[in-house]
Scaffold this active site. Structure first.
Site, short mmCIF file in Angstrom:
data_model
loop_
_atom_site.label_atom_id
_atom_site.label_comp_id
_atom_site.label_asym_id
_atom_site.label_seq_id
_atom_site.Cartn_x
_atom_site.Cartn_y
_atom_site.Cartn_z
N GLY A 84 0.82 -1.22 -0.04
CA GLY A 84 -0.19 0.07 0.00
C GLY A 84 0.82 1.21 0.13
NE ARG A 105 -3.15 7.05 -3.89
CZ ARG A 105 -3.20 5.66 -4.37
NH1 ARG A 105 -3.52 4.61 -3.55
NH2 ARG A 105 -3.16 5.68 -5.41
CB SER A 135 -6.13 1.92 13.24
OG SER A 135 -6.81 3.24 13.75
CE1 TYR A 143 -8.76 0.92 8.57
CE2 TYR A 143 -9.06 1.87 10.61
CZ TYR A 143 -8.15 1.80 9.54
OH TYR A 143 -7.07 2.22 9.52
CB THR A 174 -13.05 -6.40 13.67
OG1 THR A 174 -14.19 -5.98 14.45
CG2 THR A 174 -12.99 -7.73 13.91
CB ALA A 175 -9.51 -5.33 10.10
CE LYS A 176 -5.82 -0.62 10.00
NZ LYS A 176 -4.51 -0.95 9.37
#
Length: 251
Positions: A11, A14, A140, A152, A154-156
């Protein structure tokens, strides 16, 4: 370092990823700038090469096992065996729970969790062979819970558990795994959030900064600097850690 170590930053077309790729190149790494769209990586690669560094652009969907495998093989062939991996690729599909679709959920899980798993699995063999490796996963402050981000957050949060397990499994091979949890960072992603909730960008930044103890918004370079520490030669006794880079105490 006799020969430059090779880093992959996902990623990195940018934002935080680009800043991290540029910083690692300045630190002496050869960098694979990996993003979904290979053409979008050009600016990051050009910036690195212009500063005298070494980089290649690599296009891959991190949630696709075949693409990840091909990308890592290509990096090994063109730059050398990758022994540093920064799992930064991320997307948001924010919504309140009752409005969130299965696709919103799956897309976020696939990029952050499946993507980080596939990349780590593909790169670890090179690290184990080299008896040296550095893995940095991007979490995060949303891992602590954030309205409208059940997918988001949960993923983080999941990435933190993933990091700690990698640290345990790979430590005996000279590989460390650590996690950075950024707070509010000025980036394309946060600009999109401000747009989504209909707030003026400058007003939004000022309001967020007012809540931060160091009284400013985070910059992408703040995260790149922390990655630089984690992947440094001297950080070999730091593993399984989660550092909140948020301008004040979190977690």
């Amino acid at each position: 370092m006799a020969e430059a170590r090779v880093a992959i930053v996902t990623g990195s077309a940018r934002g935080i990823g680009a800043a991290t790729a540029v910083r690692l190149a300045a630190d002496g790494f050869a960098v694979a700038v990996l993003d979904l769209d290979e053409a979008a990586c050009k600016a990051t690669v050009d910036a690195i090469v212009a500063a005298g560094g070494k980089a290649i652009a690599v296009g891959a969907d991190v949630s696709d096992a075949d693409q990840v495998s091909a990308a890592v093989d290509r990096v090994a062939a063109e730059l050398g065996a990758p022994t540093v991996l920064v799992n930064n690729a991320g997307v948001t599909r924010d919504n309140l729970l009752f409005k969130m679709s299965e696709l919103d959920w799956d897309t976020v899980m696939n990029v952050h969790l499946r993507g980080s798993f596939l990349m780590a699995r593909a790169v670890q063999k090179h690290m184990v062979e080299a008896k040296y490796g550095r893995i940095v996963n991007l979490s995060s402050t949303s891992a602590l819970g954030n309205r409208g981000q059940s997918n988001y957050s949960t993923a983080k949060a999941g990435l933190q558990g993933f990091t700690k397990t990698l640290a345990i499994e790979l430590g005996k091979f000279g590989v460390t795994a650590n996690c950075i949890a950024p707070g509010f960072i000025v980036s394309d992603m946060t600009k999109a959030t401000a747009e989504r909730i209909g707030e003026d960008w400058d007003t939004y930044v000022a309001a967020r900064a007012a809540q931060i103890p160091v009284a400013r918004a985070g910059q992408v370079e703040d995260i790149a600097h922390t990655v630089s520490f984690f992947v440094s030669e001297g950080a070999g006794f730091v593993s399984g850690q989660v550092v909140y880079v948020a301008g004040g105490p979190k977690a």
